[in-house]
Design a protein around this motif. Structure first.
Motif, PDB file in Angstrom:
ATOM      1  N   THR A   1      -4.453  10.683  -9.941  1.00  0.00           N
ATOM      2  CA  THR A   1      -4.791  11.272  -8.063  1.00  0.00           C
ATOM      3  C   THR A   1      -5.678  10.224  -7.262  1.00  0.00           C
ATOM      4  N   GLN A   2      -6.990   9.463  -7.206  1.00  0.00           N
ATOM      5  CA  GLN A   2      -8.136   8.946  -7.525  1.00  0.00           C
ATOM      6  C   GLN A   2      -7.828   7.496  -6.470  1.00  0.00           C
ATOM      7  N   ILE A   3      -7.075   6.858  -7.612  1.00  0.00           N
ATOM      8  CA  ILE A   3      -6.215   5.531  -7.655  1.00  0.00           C
ATOM      9  C   ILE A   3      -5.705   5.899  -6.531  1.00  0.00           C
ATOM     10  N   GLU A   4      -4.588   6.373  -6.680  1.00  0.00           N
ATOM     11  CA  GLU A   4      -3.535   7.208  -5.998  1.00  0.00           C
ATOM     12  C   GLU A   4      -4.176   7.382  -4.176  1.00  0.00           C
ATOM     13  N   THR A   5      -5.061   8.466  -4.129  1.00  0.00           N
ATOM     14  CA  THR A   5      -5.808   8.001  -3.042  1.00  0.00           C
ATOM     15  C   THR A   5      -5.988   6.859  -2.171  1.00  0.00           C
TER      16      THR A   5
ATOM     17  N   PRO B   1      -7.043   0.180   1.693  1.00  0.00           N
ATOM     18  CA  PRO B   1      -7.174   0.570   0.247  1.00  0.00           C
ATOM     19  C   PRO B   1      -8.447  -0.150  -0.129  1.00  0.00           C
ATOM     20  N   ASP B   2      -8.695   0.734  -1.506  1.00  0.00           N
ATOM     21  CA  ASP B   2     -10.426   0.729  -1.682  1.00  0.00           C
ATOM     22  C   ASP B   2     -10.752   0.550  -4.067  1.00  0.00           C
ATOM     23  N   ARG B   3     -10.040  -0.900  -3.238  1.00  0.00           N
ATOM     24  CA  ARG B   3     -10.184  -1.634  -4.392  1.00  0.00           C
ATOM     25  C   ARG B   3     -11.069  -1.999  -5.260  1.00  0.00           C
ATOM     26  N   PRO B   4     -12.494  -1.594  -4.888  1.00  0.00           N
ATOM     27  CA  PRO B   4     -13.581  -1.368  -6.146  1.00  0.00           C
ATOM     28  C   PRO B   4     -13.702   0.237  -6.804  1.00  0.00           C
ATOM     29  N   ARG B   5     -12.640   0.925  -5.871  1.00  0.00           N
ATOM     30  CA  ARG B   5     -12.743   2.176  -6.249  1.00  0.00           C
ATOM     31  C   ARG B   5     -11.518   3.032  -7.400  1.00  0.00           C
ATOM     32  N   VAL B   6     -10.486   1.829  -7.066  1.00  0.00           N
ATOM     33  CA  VAL B   6      -9.095   1.512  -7.805  1.00  0.00           C
ATOM     34  C   VAL B   6      -9.781   1.198  -8.215  1.00  0.00           C
ATOM     35  N   ALA B   7     -10.400  -0.414  -8.848  1.00  0.00           N
ATOM     36  CA  ALA B   7     -10.612  -0.735 -10.185  1.00  0.00           C
ATOM     37  C   ALA B   7     -11.656   0.248 -10.725  1.00  0.00           C
ATOM     38  N   ARG B   8     -12.813   1.317 -10.445  1.00  0.00           N
ATOM     39  CA  ARG B   8     -13.709   2.082 -11.485  1.00  0.00           C
ATOM     40  C   ARG B   8     -12.629   2.680 -12.272  1.00  0.00           C
ATOM     41  N   SER B   9     -11.601   3.727 -11.416  1.00  0.00           N
ATOM     42  CA  SER B   9     -10.894   5.120 -11.328  1.00  0.00           C
ATOM     43  C   SER B   9      -9.419   4.633 -12.929  1.00  0.00           C
ATOM     44  N   LEU B  10      -9.533   3.240 -12.047  1.00  0.00           N
ATOM     45  CA  LEU B  10      -8.612   2.116 -13.284  1.00  0.00           C
ATOM     46  C   LEU B  10      -9.301   2.171 -14.880  1.00  0.00           C
TER      47      LEU B  10
ATOM     48  N   PRO C   1       1.391  -4.414  -1.994  1.00  0.00           N
ATOM     49  CA  PRO C   1       0.802  -2.619  -2.356  1.00  0.00           C
ATOM     50  C   PRO C   1       2.106  -1.843  -1.842  1.00  0.00           C
ATOM     51  N   GLU C   2       3.581  -2.117  -1.644  1.00  0.00           N
ATOM     52  CA  GLU C   2       4.349  -1.563  -2.357  1.00  0.00           C
ATOM     53  C   GLU C   2       4.785  -1.503  -3.494  1.00  0.00           C
ATOM     54  N   ALA C   3       4.105  -2.350  -4.783  1.00  0.00           N
ATOM     55  CA  ALA C   3       4.423  -2.679  -5.781  1.00  0.00           C
ATOM     56  C   ALA C   3       3.377  -1.667  -6.749  1.00  0.00           C
ATOM     57  N   ALA C   4       2.370  -2.112  -6.035  1.00  0.00           N
ATOM     58  CA  ALA C   4       1.434  -0.713  -6.891  1.00  0.00           C
ATOM     59  C   ALA C   4       1.507   0.780  -6.844  1.00  0.00           C
ATOM     60  N   GLY C   5       1.912   1.312  -5.325  1.00  0.00           N
ATOM     61  CA  GLY C   5       2.588   2.049  -4.887  1.00  0.00           C
ATOM     62  C   GLY C   5       2.829   3.164  -6.157  1.00  0.00           C
ATOM     63  N   GLN C   6       4.445   2.052  -6.307  1.00  0.00           N
ATOM     64  CA  GLN C   6       5.221   2.221  -7.558  1.00  0.00           C
ATOM     65  C   GLN C   6       4.296   2.564  -8.690  1.00  0.00           C
ATOM     66  N   ALA C   7       3.968   1.810  -9.114  1.00  0.00           N
ATOM     67  CA  ALA C   7       3.479   1.255 -10.192  1.00  0.00           C
ATOM     68  C   ALA C   7       2.279   2.682 -10.600  1.00  0.00           C
ATOM     69  N   VAL C   8       1.803   3.198  -9.807  1.00  0.00           N
ATOM     70  CA  VAL C   8       0.819   4.756  -9.270  1.00  0.00           C
ATOM     71  C   VAL C   8       1.837   6.388  -9.813  1.00  0.00           C
ATOM     72  N   ILE C   9       3.235   5.668  -9.559  1.00  0.00           N
ATOM     73  CA  ILE C   9       4.118   6.629  -9.755  1.00  0.00           C
ATOM     74  C   ILE C   9       5.026   6.737 -10.870  1.00  0.00           C
TER      75      ILE C   9
END
Length: 131
Positions: free
Chosen positions: A65-69, A76-85, A33-41
């Motif tokens: 912003t949607q991904i970060e939220t 974490p809402d992975r399906p939401r992240v997948a759609r935005s990504l 999860p930390e690496a995912a957060g850093q990837a957003v940055i």
């Protein structure tokens, strides 16, 4: 044959009823999860240095912003992240930005797709020749 599997956690899991033949090995990617957060940055920083028209930049920022939220939620809402990504990746592909951005955009996209697991597969299929 029936498998009754309660819970599994590993980089690669193969549940097969008969023979399985693997050529070239198996590789799994564990993204914390930390690496995912850093990837957003990193993704946001990469977008700032990528030449985009005003509308594309605004749309890309909205998706990040949607991904970060979604990533920062307690669960974490992975399906939401997948759609935005996926929307972000397609937007950047259409703008031609992924072909010129190099690792500043590609690496964070790969990391986030890896964090998504199977939900990230469609995103990875958009990137194979660009990585």
């Amino acid at each position: 044959m029936t498998f009754n599997i309660g819970n599994q956690s590993a980089g690669n899991i193969n549940n097969v009823a008969r023979d399985q033949h693997i050529t070239g090995g198996q590789h799994g990617v564990l993204v914390t999860p930390e690496a995912a957060g850093q990837a957003v940055i990193d993704l946001r920083a990469g977008l700032r240095t990528t030449p985009l028209d005003e509308q594309t930049a605004a749309d890309a920022e909205a998706e990040v912003t949607q991904i970060e939220t979604a990533i920062r939620e307690p669960q974490p809402d992975r399906p939401r992240v997948a759609r935005s990504l996926e929307r972000l990746t397609r937007l950047l592909l259409a703008a031609g930005s992924l072909a010129t951005a190099g690792s500043s955009l590609l690496q964070p996209l790969h990391t986030l797709a890896g964090w998504l697991g199977t939900l990230g597969a469609p995103i990875l299929h958009l990137l194979p020749l660009l990585a």
